[in-house]
Design an enzyme around this catalytic site. Structure first.
Site, PDB file in Angstrom:
ATOM      1  N   ALA A  67       8.239 -11.111 -14.192  1.00  0.00           N
ATOM      2  CA  ALA A  67       8.393  -9.805 -14.826  1.00  0.00           C
ATOM      3  C   ALA A  67       9.865  -9.601 -15.161  1.00  0.00           C
ATOM      4  CB  ALA A  67       7.918  -8.718 -13.870  1.00  0.00           C
ATOM      5  N   GLY A 107       5.521 -13.169 -11.865  1.00  0.00           N
ATOM      6  CA  GLY A 107       4.470 -12.928 -12.838  1.00  0.00           C
ATOM      7  C   GLY A 107       4.187 -14.141 -13.721  1.00  0.00           C
ATOM      8  N   GLU A 110       1.980 -16.274 -11.669  1.00  0.00           N
ATOM      9  CA  GLU A 110       0.682 -15.596 -11.567  1.00  0.00           C
ATOM     10  C   GLU A 110      -0.155 -15.838 -12.828  1.00  0.00           C
ATOM     11  OE1 GLU A 110       2.645 -11.808 -10.432  1.00  0.00           O
ATOM     12  OE2 GLU A 110       1.111 -11.736  -8.864  1.00  0.00           O
ATOM     13  N   GLU A 130       9.014 -12.607  -5.364  1.00  0.00           N
ATOM     14  CA  GLU A 130       9.071 -11.130  -5.404  1.00  0.00           C
ATOM     15  C   GLU A 130       9.663 -10.539  -4.132  1.00  0.00           C
ATOM     16  OE1 GLU A 130       6.668 -12.942  -6.666  1.00  0.00           O
ATOM     17  OE2 GLU A 130       5.776 -12.000  -8.437  1.00  0.00           O
TER      18      GLU A 130
END
Ligand code: 3H9
Length: 710
Positions: A67, A107, A110, A130
Site C-alpha cells: 500500500a 499489499g 497479498e 506491515e
C-alpha cells in the site's frame, strides 16, 4: 478503465494471455488509481473470450512494495468492499499468475497470494512487513498465508515482518516456480500461464484449509507466540493483532476472518504506534537527502576497502564489509595485534554458528573476504580506507600522514573517531578534501547507525560516497557536522550526565533502568553501560576534567570504577552478574555505598517519580539536540531521531527522541520544564534559544526550518 488508471496499470493481450503491468514508480505502491486499475484489468481479461489466463507483473525495479504508506492516516475514502483487488482476484474465472521480481511486500504480496499462481525471479523477496509500521496486513494476508504455509510459519513471517527470499518462499510452497536470475521473467510467466491455462479447479487459497489443521493439533501455539514476543513487543499492539488475526484464520470461515482482519487494521491505522513507526520509516529515507549536495553527484568507485586497526571496532567494521560481500584488508603493523584481532572476529562468528544464526559455510565465506596485512604498502591501492586506531590525537595524525604517503590519488580516507575533530586528521594530509568521518557504533557489526562527519574541507563526493558506502554495508547513514561528539554522541551525553547525577541525588540504577525499559528500551542505560565497560567513560571523564576546570565531576560513577567494578567483564558494575550470565542483578551493597558516598559529599537525598526520571534524561538530550540544530550541525531533527533509533536503540514505536518530544504536549511544555530545571540546577540546563523560539511560536520540530545550513 479510468483515465488516470490507464497510465498506472497497463493491460495487453499477448497471444491469449492478458498481461497486467503495474507502473507506479519508484516501487509500484498501491497509490490511488492502482487498485482500481488492477480491478479493471482483471475484469477485462475475464470478459475477453480471447484471453485464457493472465499475468500480473511490475514495471521497473520491483513487483509491488505494498500500500502507499503516505496515504495512511489521511482522510482517504474507505475501499469499496467486494471491489477490492484481492476480492476480484478471488472471483476470477481465469487463472492469474503473479510474476515477482524485486519485492512483493505487504499489499503487493497479498495480491500475489490472491492470485492463483506465483512465479518469481531467484533474487526476489516477499513478505508482510506491515507490523514494522504498526499495522497488520489488511488485504487478506493474515488469512491466506496460514492456508498456504500453515499458521505457525505464517505467524513467524507476519510477526517478524521479515523479507523472505524467493528460494525460501519456493521451499515453503509460496512460490510455484523459480525463474533463474538473468532470465526474462515476463516471458517465463507468460509461458507458465499458457501451461496452466486450462487446469481446473483453479487453486484458490481461500478454499484451502488443510494446513489450518496444524492449529488444532497444537492449540497452544498462539499463546506460545504471544509469550515469545512479550519482551520485544512491549508497549505495542500490532504484533498481537497479527497473532490474533492468524488465530482467527484458524477458527473462523474465510470471509469472516477477512472482515475481522479489516477491523483490526482500522483499529491500528491511526494508533500512536503506527504514526510513530510511519514517521520513522520516512525519516530513514529523508536522512539520505543532503540539501547541499546534488543528488546525482558522481560517486567514487569502491571495489576494495582497508581498515587500519584490528581492535574491537576495526574488527567489527571489517565484519560489516564481509557480511555484504566486500573484500576488505585489515591492517595492523604488529603481527601479534593482528592475530588477536582475527581471533576475536573468528570467535564472534563461531559463537553465532553455535547459536545457529550463521552457517559454517557463510562464516568461511566472510572470513575469506577479510585479508590480514601488516604493511601500509599492502593497502595502497585500496579505494577507501577506514582508520580505527586508538583514540589519541598523535596516533591518529601519524596514521593519516602515513596514509597520505602511500594511498593512491583519489583514495577516500575516512576515520572512525568518535570525537576527535575531523580537521585534525584532514590537516595531517595534503588531501583534506578526501577525508571525512565515518563513525560506527559499538558493536560495529550490529548497530545500524553510520554517522558521516563533514570536515571543513571534505569534498561533496567524499561525503556522498561515504553516505552510499554506509548503505552498501547495511547501515543507515546520517550526516553530522564536525564538532565535539559530532551529533549522535553529543546529543546523548546530557542523558548520561543526568543519569549519574540522579544517582547522586538518591535514585538507584535499577530504578532508572526499569523506567527506561518500561519506556521501551531493550535494556536500561546502566545495564548498557555495564555491557560496554565502565572504564571507557571513566577515562574520558578524567581527560575532560584535566582539560576543563569547570567540568562537572561524577564522584559516584568514579567510585564504582575505582572499586574495580568495570561492568559485566569484571562480574560487577552498576549491577552484579553471575558467572556466564548477562542478567543484571541489583546489588544492595552498592546501593549502601552510593548512599554513604552521597552523604559524605553532602548531596541532599530525595525520591524521584518515574515521570521525572524519564523527563530528566530525555529533555536534557532534547535541549542539546536543539543546540546542535541551532549551530547547523545537523540538517533536521528527524536525522537526530534516526541516529537515536539506530545508534542507541531508542524505542522505535516512539518515533525517536525529537518526535517523542513533539508528541508529549507541545514544545512549550518541554521548554517550561527545562527553564524550571535551569533555575534549580544552573547552567547545564540553560534552555537552547532554538527551543525557546519554537516553544514561543508553537512550532513543532517536524515543522521547524533549520537555523542555518550545515
Ligand atoms: C500495506 O501494504 C498494507 C496492506 O496490507 C493493506 C492495505 C489495506 N509507500 O526504501 P527506498 C518510497 S503497508 C509509499 O529508498 P529501497 C520511499 O519512501 C505497506 N512510498 O528503496 C522512497 O521514496 P523517496 C507494506 C514508498 O530499494 C522510494 O519509495 N510495505 C513505499 O531501499 C524508494 O524506497 C512496506 O512496508 C510505500 N509502500 O527499498 C514496504 N515503499 O525516494 C515499504 C517505498 O522519495 N518499503 N516507498 O525517498 C520498503 O521496505 C522499501 O522501500 C523497499 C525498497 C524494500 C520496497
Amino acid at each position: 478503465m479510468a483515465e488516470g488508471a490507464r497510465e498506472l496499470v497497463r493491460y495487453e493481450n499477448v497471444d491469449g494471455v492478458g498481461v497486467i503491468t503495474i507502473d507506479n514508480p519508484p516501487v509500484n505502491a498501491l497509490s490511488p488509481g492502482v487498485p482500481e486499475g488492477i480491478v479493471a484489468a482483471v475484469e477485462r481479461g475475464n470478459a475477453d473470450p480471447a484471453i485464457r489466463a493472465m499475468v500480473m507483473i511490475g514495471a521497473g525495479r520491483t513487483f509491488i512494495a505494498g500500500a502507499d504508506i503516505r496515504q495512511f492516516g489521511t482522510n482517504r475514502p474507505p475501499p469499496i468492499e467486494g471491489r477490492r483487488p484481492h476480492q476480484i482476484l478471488d472471483r476470477s474465472e481465469k487463472p492469474v499468475v503473479a510474476a515477482i521480481h524485486g519485492y512483493a511486500l505487504g499489499g503487493g504480496f497479498e495480491l500475489a497470494l490472491a492470485s492463483n499462481y506465483r512465479v518469481a525471479l531467484a533474487s526476489a523477496k516477499v513478505g508482510l512487513p506491515e507490523v514494522l509500521i504498526g499495522i497488520l496486513p489488511g488485504s487478506g494476508g493474515t488469512q491466506r498465508l496460514p492456508r498456504l504455509v500453515g499458521p505457525k510459519a505464517a505467524m513467524e513471517i507476519i510477526v517478524s515482518g521479515r523479507h523472505v527470499s524467493a528460494e525460501e518462499a519456493h521451499r515453503l510452497g509460496i512460490i510455484d516456480e523459480l525463474v533463474p536470475e538473468g532470465a526474462d521473467l515476463r516471458a517465463a510467466a507468460i509461458a507458465f500461464a499458457r501451461r496452466i491455462a486450462d487446469h481446473r479447479p483453479l487453486p484458490r487459497l481461500r478454499e484451502r484449509d488443510d494446513k489450518l489443521a496444524e492449529a488444532k493439533a497444537d492449540p497452544g501455539m498462539f499463546e506460545a507466540m504471544r509469550r515469545s514476543i512479550a519482551r520485544r513487543a512491549r508497549g505495542q499492539k500490532a504484533p498481537y493483532h497479527c497473532i490474533q488475526s492468524v488465530e482467527n484464520a484458524c477458527a473462523l470461515p474465510f470471509d469472516e476472518g477477512v472482515r475481522r482482519e479489516r477491523e483490526l487494521f482500522d483499529e491500528l491505522e491511526n494508533s500512536d504506534e503506527a504514526r510513530a513507526l510511519r514517521y520513522a520509516f520516512f525519516a530513514e529515507r529523508e536522512v539520505a537527502r543532503l540539501p547541499d549536495i546534488p543528488r546525482d553527484i558522481p560517486l567514487r568507485p569502491i571495489k576494495n576497502a582497508a581498515i587500519v586497526g584490528a581492535g574491537t571496532m576495526g574488527g567489527g567494521i571489517a565484519m560489516s564489509f564481509a557480511e555484504f560481500g566486500f573484500p576488505v584488508r585489515l591492517l595492523e603493523v604488529s603481527q601479534e595485534a593482528l592475530d588477536r584481532g582475527l581471533a576475536r572476529i573468528r570467535a564472534n562468528y563461531e559463537t553465532r554458528v553455535r547459536r545457529g544464526s550463521l552457517s559454517e559455510a557463510e562464516m568461511n565465506r566472510r572470513l575469506a573476504l577479510i585479508q590480514p596485512v601488516t604493511s601500509y604498502a599492502d593497502i595502497k591501492d585500496c579505494d577507501v580506507v577506514i582508520e580505527a586506531v586508538f583514540e589519541r590525537i598523535p596516533v591518529k595524525e601519524e596514521v593519516f600522514k602515513k596514509l597520505d604517503e602511500v594511498m593512491k590519488p583519489g583514495a577516500l580516507l575516512y576515520t572512525n573517531t568518535s570525537g576527535i575533530d575531523i580537521d585534525i586528521m584532514a590537516n595531517a594530509t595534503r588531501r583534506p578534501q578526501d577525508v571525512a568521518g565515518t563513525h560506527f557504533f559499538a558493536p560495529a557489526n550490529v548497530m545500524k547507525l553510520f554517522e558521516v562527519v563533514k570536515g571543513t574541507k571534505s569534498a561533496p563526493d567524499t561525503l556522498a560516497t561515504a553516505m552510499d558506502l554506509g548503505r552498501k554495508i547495511g547501515k543507515i547513514s546520517a550526516m553530522a557536522g564536525n564538532g565535539d561528539g559530532f551529533v549522535a554522541n553529543r546529543s546523548r551525553t546530557p542523558f548520561g550526565t543526568e543519569m549519574n547525577i540522579m544517582i547522586e541525588e538518591g535514585a538507584l540504577p535499577e530504578q532508572i533502568d526499569k523506567i527506561m525499559v518500561d519506556f521501551g528500551y531493550p535494556i536500561g542505560p546502566f545495564a548498557t553501560a555495564d555491557l560496554s565497560g565502565l572504564d571507557i567513560g571513566y577515562d574520558s571523564r578524567q581527560r575532560r576534567a584535566a582539560q576543563d576546570p569547570n567540568y562537572r565531576k561524577m564522584p559516584i560513577a568514579d567510585m564504582v570504577v575505582e572499586m574495580g567494578r568495570l561492568g559485566q567483564k569484571t562480574g560487577a558494575g552498576w549491577f552484579k552478574y553471575e558467572p556466564g550470565d548477562r542478567t543484571p542483578h541489583p546489588d544492595p551493597e552498592l546501593a549502601r555505598l552510593i548512599k554513604q558516598k552521597a552523604l559524605e559529599l553532602g548531596i541532599p537525598q530525595r525520591e524521584f517519580s518515574d515521570d521525572e526520571i524519564l523527563r530528566r534524561l530525555l529533555f536534557a538530550s532534547v535541549n542539546e539536540a536543539c543546540r546542535i540544530l541551532d549551530e547547523g550541525k545537523a540538517y533536521r531533527s528527524s536525522d537526530i531521531d534516526v541516529m537515536w533509533l539506530n545508534g542507541f536503540n531508542f524505542p522505535r514505536y516512539r518515533g525517536g527522541l525529537m518526535y517523542w518530544a513533539d508528541t508529549i504536549g507541545g514544545l512549550a511544555e518541554v521548554y517550561r520544564q527545562i527553564q524550571a530545571w535551569h533555575q534549580q540546577y544552573g547552567a547545564r540546563w540553560a534552555p537552547s534559544p532554538y527551543l525557546r523560539r519554537l516553544a514561543e511560536t508553537g512550532t513543532s520540530f517536524r515543522d521547524a526550518k533549520p537555523s542555518r545550513p550545515m
